[in-house]
Design an enzyme around this catalytic site. Structure first.
Site, mmCIF file in Angstrom:
data_model
loop_
_atom_site.group_PDB
_atom_site.id
_atom_site.type_symbol
_atom_site.label_atom_id
_atom_site.label_comp_id
_atom_site.label_asym_id
_atom_site.label_seq_id
_atom_site.Cartn_x
_atom_site.Cartn_y
_atom_site.Cartn_z
ATOM 1 N NE ARG A 70 -1.577 -2.337 2.701
ATOM 2 C CZ ARG A 70 -1.627 -3.608 2.262
ATOM 3 N NH1 ARG A 70 -2.647 -4.023 1.574
ATOM 4 N NH2 ARG A 70 -0.650 -4.461 2.534
ATOM 5 C CB THR A 71 3.491 2.588 2.222
ATOM 6 O OG1 THR A 71 2.775 2.132 3.369
ATOM 7 C CG2 THR A 71 4.103 3.946 2.505
ATOM 8 C CE LYS A 116 26.319 -3.917 -7.228
ATOM 9 N NZ LYS A 116 26.496 -2.774 -8.143
ATOM 10 N NE ARG A 123 7.130 0.564 4.908
ATOM 11 C CZ ARG A 123 5.915 0.027 4.801
ATOM 12 N NH1 ARG A 123 5.782 -1.254 4.511
ATOM 13 N NH2 ARG A 123 4.840 0.750 4.996
ATOM 14 C CG HIS A 140 3.427 3.909 8.449
ATOM 15 N ND1 HIS A 140 3.571 4.776 7.377
ATOM 16 C CD2 HIS A 140 3.046 2.719 7.912
ATOM 17 C CE1 HIS A 140 3.291 4.111 6.251
ATOM 18 N NE2 HIS A 140 2.976 2.864 6.555
HETATM 19 N N1 CP Z 1 -0.217 -0.030 5.790
HETATM 20 C C1 CP Z 1 0.967 -0.311 5.235
HETATM 21 O O1 CP Z 1 1.990 0.285 5.574
HETATM 22 O O2 CP Z 1 0.927 -1.270 4.269
HETATM 23 P P1 CP Z 1 2.184 -1.756 3.431
HETATM 24 O O3 CP Z 1 3.150 -2.407 4.396
HETATM 25 O O4 CP Z 1 1.652 -2.699 2.408
HETATM 26 O O5 CP Z 1 2.812 -0.526 2.818
#
Ligand code: CP
Length: 311
Positions: free
Chosen positions: A59-60, A88, A109, A137
């Site tokens: 999603r993100t 590497k 991320r 998040h």
């Molecule tokens: N909600 C969320 O962060 O989903 P993903 O890990 O799929 O990005």
């Protein structure tokens, strides 16, 4: 026109965003949803989103990319460290410096707390935290709050239950910080070993009305929202500890029968077995809508970061 306080700004922590700014993003999200495709593509034309994902995401990463495309921009990035020079041994610092050269905004991320704060010190362009360790998040919290407003027409006055992995779930911490701006009652439901890290809420613990529970049953009839989280196998230092708690809570049709008829079930997703698929077609299930609002809200956020003279 109000000053656009998001222009050229890093989004590292929800703690950096006050209520007025949050509401500015929500109101611009509403506005953008009514724009024509041609109006939208003026907001990011020729601009590039660079994503650096050290952990898996559906999603993100994809909602940011879809959002950037809707603004007329493009995206590039690392979705799997194994397919990049990270494999590497290239450092996070150098990876960010390089992505900064090739893009106008970086979304990161990373499994370490503090990774996004570190990245924005190296990047000339804005950095958005797409999930840092068990810490934060922030854009998930924004889209969660926006979802609640859209689906419940308010946040104040709600009884909100959060259930599952409250110890490692970064979405929970960001959402609790966001909810601290509102008059809500919070019910935290988890096994003892996955209780919230209260020390991580010290800035807001006096502003939030929190009750902790180990079972859902007693509090279930009072809840307006149940925010379900996955028990995250990958964050347990000891897999035996995971085995002891997995499957602790399952939201199914029988659970819904004992809840308010209009209870909303949210989940940042991915969902494993903590919400039965039998719930998906009920009006209570809003987790797919939540994911859809995520794209709209992230488009609004990108537009505000890229364009000084909008609000
Ligand atoms: N909600 C969320 O962060 O989903 P993903 O890990 O799929 O990005």
């Amino acid at each position: 026109m109000q000053r656009n306080s998001f222009y050229n700004r890093d989004i590292v922590s929800i703690k950096d965003i006050d209520k007025q700014d949050l509401e500015r993003v929500f109101s611009y999200t509403d506005k953008l949803r009514n724009f024509t495709p041609n109006e939208k593509t003026e907001l990011g034309r020729g601009r590039v989103l660079g994503s650096v994902f050290y952990e898996p995401s559906t999603r993100t990463r994809m909602s940011f990319e879809a959002a950037m495309a809707s603004l007329g921009g493009s995206s590039l990035g690392i979705s799997d460290p194994k397919s990049s020079s990270i494999e590497k041994g290239e450092s996070l610092a150098d990876t960010i410096r390089i992505m900064d050269l090739y893009s106008d905004i970086v979304v990161l991320r990373h499994p370490l707390d503090g990774s996004s704060r570190f990245a924005c010190e190296l990047s000339r362009n804005p950095v958005i935290n797409g999930g840092s360790g068990s810490e934060e998040h922030p854009t998930q919290a924004m889209l969660d709050l926006y979802t609640i407003i859209k689906e419940k027409r308010r946040i104040d006055g709600l009884n909100i239950g959060m259930i599952g992995d409250l110890k490692y779930g970064r979405t929970v911490y960001s959402l609790l910080y966001g909810l601290s701006y509102y008059d809500v009652k919070i019910h935290l439901i988890s096994p003892v070993s996955l209780k919230i890290r209260m020390e991580s809420l010290y800035e807001v613990k006096n502003k939030l009305r929190i009750q902790e529970h180990t079972t859902l049953e007693d509090i279930l009839p009072k809840l307006d929202i149940i925010y379900v989280t996955r028990i995250q196998r990958e964050r347990f230092p000891d897999l035996q500890e995971y085995e002891n708690v997995k499957g602790s809570y399952v939201i199914d049709i029988e659970v819904l029968k004992k809840a308010k008829s209009d209870v909303s079930i949210m989940h940042p997703m991915p969902r494993m077995d903590e919400i039965s698929q039998s719930v998906d077609n009920t009006t209570n299930a809003i987790y797919f809508k939540q994911a859809a609002y995520g794209k709209d809200l992230r488009a609004a956020l990108l537009a505000l970061i890229l364009n000084e003279n909008i609000s």
